[in-house]
Design a protein around this motif. Structure first.
Motif, PDB file in Angstrom:
ATOM      1  N   SER A   1      67.975   2.636  16.219  1.00 56.05           N
ATOM      2  CA  SER A   1      66.385   2.709  16.770  1.00 56.05           C
ATOM      3  C   SER A   1      65.768   1.445  16.766  1.00 56.05           C
ATOM      4  CB  SER A   1      65.859   3.832  15.493  1.00 56.05           C
ATOM      5  OG  SER A   1      65.745   2.932  14.359  1.00 56.05           O
ATOM      6  N   CYS A   2      66.069   0.606  16.110  1.00 55.40           N
ATOM      7  CA  CYS A   2      65.435  -1.005  16.286  1.00 55.40           C
ATOM      8  C   CYS A   2      65.699  -1.345  17.677  1.00 55.40           C
ATOM      9  CB  CYS A   2      65.752  -1.901  15.490  1.00 55.40           C
ATOM     10  SG  CYS A   2      65.233  -1.652  13.643  1.00 55.40           S
TER      11      CYS A   2
ATOM     12  N   THR B   1      62.737  -1.855  20.731  1.00 58.22           N
ATOM     13  CA  THR B   1      62.724  -3.075  21.122  1.00 58.22           C
ATOM     14  C   THR B   1      62.952  -3.137  22.650  1.00 58.22           C
ATOM     15  OG1 THR B   1      63.754  -4.174  19.230  1.00 58.22           O
ATOM     16  CG2 THR B   1      63.812  -5.494  21.212  1.00 58.22           C
ATOM     17  N   ALA B   2      63.893  -2.266  23.084  1.00 55.12           N
ATOM     18  CA  ALA B   2      64.133  -2.586  24.821  1.00 55.12           C
ATOM     19  C   ALA B   2      62.877  -1.670  25.504  1.00 55.12           C
ATOM     20  CB  ALA B   2      65.220  -2.019  25.059  1.00 55.12           C
ATOM     21  N   LEU B   3      62.219  -0.748  24.869  1.00 57.44           N
ATOM     22  CA  LEU B   3      61.177  -0.086  25.423  1.00 57.44           C
ATOM     23  C   LEU B   3      59.870  -1.105  25.357  1.00 57.44           C
ATOM     24  CD1 LEU B   3      61.497   3.474  23.874  1.00 57.44           C
ATOM     25  CD2 LEU B   3      62.105   3.061  26.332  1.00 57.44           C
ATOM     26  N   GLN B   4      59.754  -1.588  24.181  1.00 56.96           N
ATOM     27  CA  GLN B   4      58.591  -2.451  24.092  1.00 56.96           C
ATOM     28  C   GLN B   4      58.624  -3.690  25.062  1.00 56.96           C
ATOM     29  OE1 GLN B   4      55.129  -3.229  22.454  1.00 56.96           O
ATOM     30  NE2 GLN B   4      56.356  -1.835  21.350  1.00 56.96           N
ATOM     31  N   THR B   5      59.634  -4.172  25.234  1.00 56.36           N
ATOM     32  CA  THR B   5      59.657  -5.142  26.190  1.00 56.36           C
ATOM     33  C   THR B   5      59.522  -4.949  27.644  1.00 56.36           C
ATOM     34  OG1 THR B   5      61.823  -5.501  26.184  1.00 56.36           O
ATOM     35  CG2 THR B   5      60.845  -6.833  24.655  1.00 56.36           C
ATOM     36  N   TRP B   6      59.983  -3.824  28.054  1.00 54.90           N
ATOM     37  CA  TRP B   6      59.932  -3.212  29.200  1.00 54.90           C
ATOM     38  C   TRP B   6      58.730  -2.354  29.882  1.00 54.90           C
ATOM     39  CZ3 TRP B   6      61.572   2.034  31.025  1.00 54.90           C
ATOM     40  CH2 TRP B   6      61.596   2.309  32.239  1.00 54.90           C
ATOM     41  N   MET B   7      57.948  -1.609  28.930  1.00 49.54           N
ATOM     42  CA  MET B   7      56.732  -0.935  29.193  1.00 49.54           C
ATOM     43  C   MET B   7      56.006  -0.925  28.151  1.00 49.54           C
ATOM     44  SD  MET B   7      58.405   2.917  29.820  1.00 49.54           S
ATOM     45  CE  MET B   7      56.973   3.537  30.044  1.00 49.54           C
TER      46      MET B   7
ATOM     47  N   LEU C   1      55.358  -7.946  25.464  1.00 49.04           N
ATOM     48  CA  LEU C   1      55.620  -9.359  24.910  1.00 49.04           C
ATOM     49  C   LEU C   1      56.975  -9.278  24.285  1.00 49.04           C
ATOM     50  CD1 LEU C   1      52.410  -9.655  22.807  1.00 49.04           C
ATOM     51  CD2 LEU C   1      53.050 -11.162  24.850  1.00 49.04           C
ATOM     52  N   PRO C   2      57.640 -10.457  24.296  1.00 48.78           N
ATOM     53  CA  PRO C   2      59.005 -10.478  23.678  1.00 48.78           C
ATOM     54  C   PRO C   2      59.089 -10.433  22.246  1.00 48.78           C
ATOM     55  CG  PRO C   2      58.290 -12.729  24.002  1.00 48.78           C
ATOM     56  CD  PRO C   2      57.276 -11.792  24.448  1.00 48.78           C
ATOM     57  N   LEU C   3      58.717  -9.159  21.623  1.00 53.38           N
ATOM     58  CA  LEU C   3      58.624  -8.773  20.099  1.00 53.38           C
ATOM     59  C   LEU C   3      59.778  -7.981  19.835  1.00 53.38           C
ATOM     60  CD1 LEU C   3      54.952  -7.686  19.976  1.00 53.38           C
ATOM     61  CD2 LEU C   3      55.787  -9.707  19.069  1.00 53.38           C
TER      62      LEU C   3
ATOM     63  N   ARG D   1      61.569 -12.589  27.501  1.00 56.76           N
ATOM     64  CA  ARG D   1      61.902 -11.155  27.485  1.00 56.76           C
ATOM     65  C   ARG D   1      63.356 -11.177  27.634  1.00 56.76           C
ATOM     66  NH1 ARG D   1      57.744 -10.202  31.641  1.00 56.76           N
ATOM     67  NH2 ARG D   1      55.721  -9.976  30.610  1.00 56.76           N
ATOM     68  N   ARG D   2      64.050 -11.996  28.371  1.00 58.09           N
ATOM     69  CA  ARG D   2      65.517 -12.006  28.366  1.00 58.09           C
ATOM     70  C   ARG D   2      66.168 -11.856  27.203  1.00 58.09           C
ATOM     71  NH1 ARG D   2      68.682 -16.483  31.856  1.00 58.09           N
ATOM     72  NH2 ARG D   2      67.864 -15.533  33.267  1.00 58.09           N
ATOM     73  N   VAL D   3      65.623 -13.065  26.020  1.00 52.00           N
ATOM     74  CA  VAL D   3      65.984 -12.885  24.844  1.00 52.00           C
ATOM     75  C   VAL D   3      65.827 -11.569  24.071  1.00 52.00           C
ATOM     76  CG1 VAL D   3      65.927 -13.992  22.213  1.00 52.00           C
ATOM     77  CG2 VAL D   3      65.979 -15.346  24.580  1.00 52.00           C
ATOM     78  N   ALA D   4      64.683 -10.851  24.106  1.00 55.11           N
ATOM     79  CA  ALA D   4      64.258  -9.705  23.547  1.00 55.11           C
ATOM     80  C   ALA D   4      65.287  -8.516  24.098  1.00 55.11           C
ATOM     81  CB  ALA D   4      62.942  -9.423  23.765  1.00 55.11           C
ATOM     82  N   HIS D   5      65.579  -8.375  25.496  1.00 57.90           N
ATOM     83  CA  HIS D   5      66.411  -7.554  26.046  1.00 57.90           C
ATOM     84  C   HIS D   5      67.604  -7.598  25.530  1.00 57.90           C
ATOM     85  CE1 HIS D   5      63.355  -6.983  29.618  1.00 57.90           C
ATOM     86  NE2 HIS D   5      63.216  -6.281  28.685  1.00 57.90           N
TER      87      HIS D   5
END
Length: 616
Positions: free
Chosen positions: A94-95, A99-105, A109-111, A400-404
């Motif tokens: 779930s994390c 994370t993918a949804l947060q950084t995409w739309m 931010l790379p959170l 964002r690359r790192v977050a993805h």
């Protein structure tokens, strides 16, 4: 806060392809001992992004194991009906999705999304209602956890295992509270609640919240470090040396050549960029060589290699009045924490304060992540992780690359409980040391935010001191009180005990109320410049058009922007205002990807401006 000198390289990833642009360094005469890369304009290697993502995974795993361990140890005695690795895998899955949804739309931010400690306190309060009256004493769970020899989670031996039904009921009730908190966050975000409140949160609200966020985990950090202070001290020492003392050491001896026709080379500050991975690997290996098995988990050979998390794997979450009350407190505390993370991350990346639409989207998608976690049976929701934001500041690198990549790795690991079981072998001192250093960085950023307001003002001194002291005092008083708070109605008891023992919620609430009710000038409150706190003096002198460019980092992807006119009017708060989107010609532009942690010189990149990079 860990800050690099002015001539350190800045990583700014621009364009829909996620290309990275490294901005030029200033003259070495200004600061000979700079912690910098050689200056180029090009993409860094994918290998470096993978190593940065791996370090965030280690920080996330520390928070994941610590939060689950503290909660599961306080459940009724009996035993686990499933492998701990499966619980961790469902939470990690779930994390990754969140994370993918947060950084995409989401907030864009790379959170990194992780099981926040703000979910832990209501969970502990909720489970304490299930314990017998003779064991429900103040600090009971803490005293049980301090007995390091008993910090072992054991699997249930069979269907007749004593306490199994009470254990599963408590776990299901906490999962139900997580689902409730996620639904409330979704509703808050969809109707623009955070967007309306965030503009009223100035430096005197943000700074006390960050200070308390950094201090609130000191008891848990000390608890884990006390398992072996020697290993914990060694880990902290190595992290400090790598990130601070050896940060100026540039590698490799044979520099990496960027993928272009230019002959410019890039030197990498390896020790600073790997200041989490190197210490953790060294201490972990040393612990294994010395035979110091300081792990609280009982490993199970039955953990499957492949496992698809799905709702009702063990049973559906249990919704009760107590779970509803705990869910409300989880939602309020997690929302306060996440808004602080948004502001902190934007400040570190030298972006404007997150606009209302970004805050609303981010909180809504965090709520979806918590709903997913609860349905999968996890006792912990997902929220923006302060330790991971502290890691971004410590490494002085993030994108964002790192977050993805982190999101992708979390999803892959969540499909294999046997691989997740590797995290349960991390020694307790390593968990404590990693969380201690990253929380200290968050604490320092809170102190660094005080200068944005007139800290010599008696009004501001009172707001800061009162907010921090009361936010730390009230939870301690309720933990040590000889008589537990009791109103005669259990759900109300759970709600009040949860909210009044959440330090970051108390700091944010007190700071917000005092800041917006005590008279003060805009300049005195740190709002007189008319610019976000992350802008430097040089940016103040920049043209207005140039200052507005970083705001595009919060915009939705171009493909989703086209759907904004179709969104119902009550939900338009999730989309940028028409005057906030588009470039000077009125054509919507694709938001870039920012990894800039240093004062901006984005227009100085030789041979390539930001607009040119966007057009590539």
């Amino acid at each position: 806060m860990s800050r690099s000198p002015p001539n350190a390289i800045q990583l700014r990833s621009v364009g829909s392809q996620g290309t990275m642009a490294s901005l030029p360094q200033l003259s070495a005469v200004q600061n000979p001992s700079s912690h910098s890369w050689a200056s180029v304009c090009g993409s860094p290697p994918w290998g470096l992004s993978c190593l940065l993502a791996l370090q965030h995974i280690l920080v996330l795993a520390s928070l994941l194991c610590a939060s689950h361990l503290l909660l599961l140890q306080c459940l009724p005695a009996g035993g686990l009906s499933s492998s701990p690795a499966q619980l961790l895998a469902s939470s990690l899955f779930s994390c990754g999705v969140s994370t993918a949804l947060q950084t995409w739309m989401g907030s864009r931010l790379p959170l990194i999304q992780a099981p926040s400690l703000e979910f832990l306190i209501p969970g502990l309060v909720l489970t304490s209602q299930k314990l017998p009256l003779t064991t429900r004493t103040p600090g009971n769970c803490e005293h049980r956890a301090r007995a390091q020899a008993s910090l072992v989670l054991r699997l249930c031996g069979g269907p007749g295992c004593h306490g199994l039904e009470l254990w599963n009921t408590s776990l299901r009730e906490v999962s139900g509270a997580v689902v409730v908190s996620g639904l409330l966050q979704v509703m808050l975000g969809l109707f623009g609640g955070p967007g309306h409140l965030f503009p009223h949160c100035g430096p005197l609200v943000l700074a006390p919240s960050l200070v308390v966020a950094g201090l609130s985990a000191h008891r848990e950090v000390a608890l884990f470090c006390s398992a072996h202070w020697g290993l914990a001290s060694l880990l902290i020492l190595l992290m400090v040396v790598c990130s601070q003392h050896l940060g100026a050491r540039l590698f490799p001896p044979h520099p990496w050549r960027r993928a272009s026709t230019s002959s410019t080379h890039t030197h990498i500050p390896v020790f600073r960029l790997l200041s989490v991975l190197i210490p953790v690997a060294c201490v972990w290996i040393l612990s294994a060589l010395l035979g110091l098995s300081i792990t609280p988990w009982e490993l199970s050979a039955e953990a499957p290699w492949f496992w698809l998390p799905h709702p009702a794997e063990w049973d559906w979450p249990l919704l009760t009045p107590r779970a509803l009350a705990a869910g409300i407190s989880m939602a309020l505390a997690a929302s306060t924490s996440s808004l602080g993370c948004y502001a902190l991350c934007g400040q570190l990346l030298h972006l404007p304060s997150p606009p209302p639409h970004a805050c609303s989207r981010g909180l809504s998608l965090e709520g979806l992540g918590s709903v997913l976690a609860g349905l999968l049976g996890s006792p912990m929701g997902t929220a923006s992780s302060f330790p991971n934001v502290g890691t971004v500041s410590l490494l002085q690198a993030g994108s964002r690359r790192v977050a993805h990549l982190v999101g992708l790795l979390c999803v892959v690991l969540g499909l294999s409980p046997r691989l997740v079981q590797l995290f349960t072998t991390i020694p307790l001192p390593v968990l404590g040391g990693v969380l201690g250093v990253t929380q200290a960085v968050v604490l320092s950023t809170g102190f660094s935010s005080f200068h944005l307001a007139d800290i010599d003002s008696g009004r501001n001194v009172f707001i800061v001191g009162f907010s921090i002291f009361m936010a730390l005092l009230l939870p301690r008083w309720f933990r040590e009180a000889p008589v537990l708070l009791s109103t005669g109605w259990s759900p109300l008891d759970v709600l009040l005990r949860s909210l009044l023992t959440e330090p970051i919620f108390l700091a944010g609430l007190l700071g917000f109320l005092l800041e917006n009710t005590i008279p003060g000038t805009q300049l005195e409150r740190g709002l007189g410049q008319g610019l976000p706190s992350s802008f430097t003096a040089q940016e103040v002198r920049m043209p207005q058009k140039s200052r507005e460019k970083p705001a595009q980092e919060y915009e939705l992807p171009f493909s989703i922007q086209n759907l904004c006119p179709c969104i119902p009017h009550p939900l338009r708060c999730l989309c940028p205002l028409p005057e906030d989107s588009g470039n000077e010609e009125g054509v919507p532009s694709e938001p870039g990807e920012t990894a800039d942690l240093l004062p901006g010189f984005g227009e100085q990149c030789p041979g390539s401006s930001r607009e040119e990079l966007r057009s590539q």
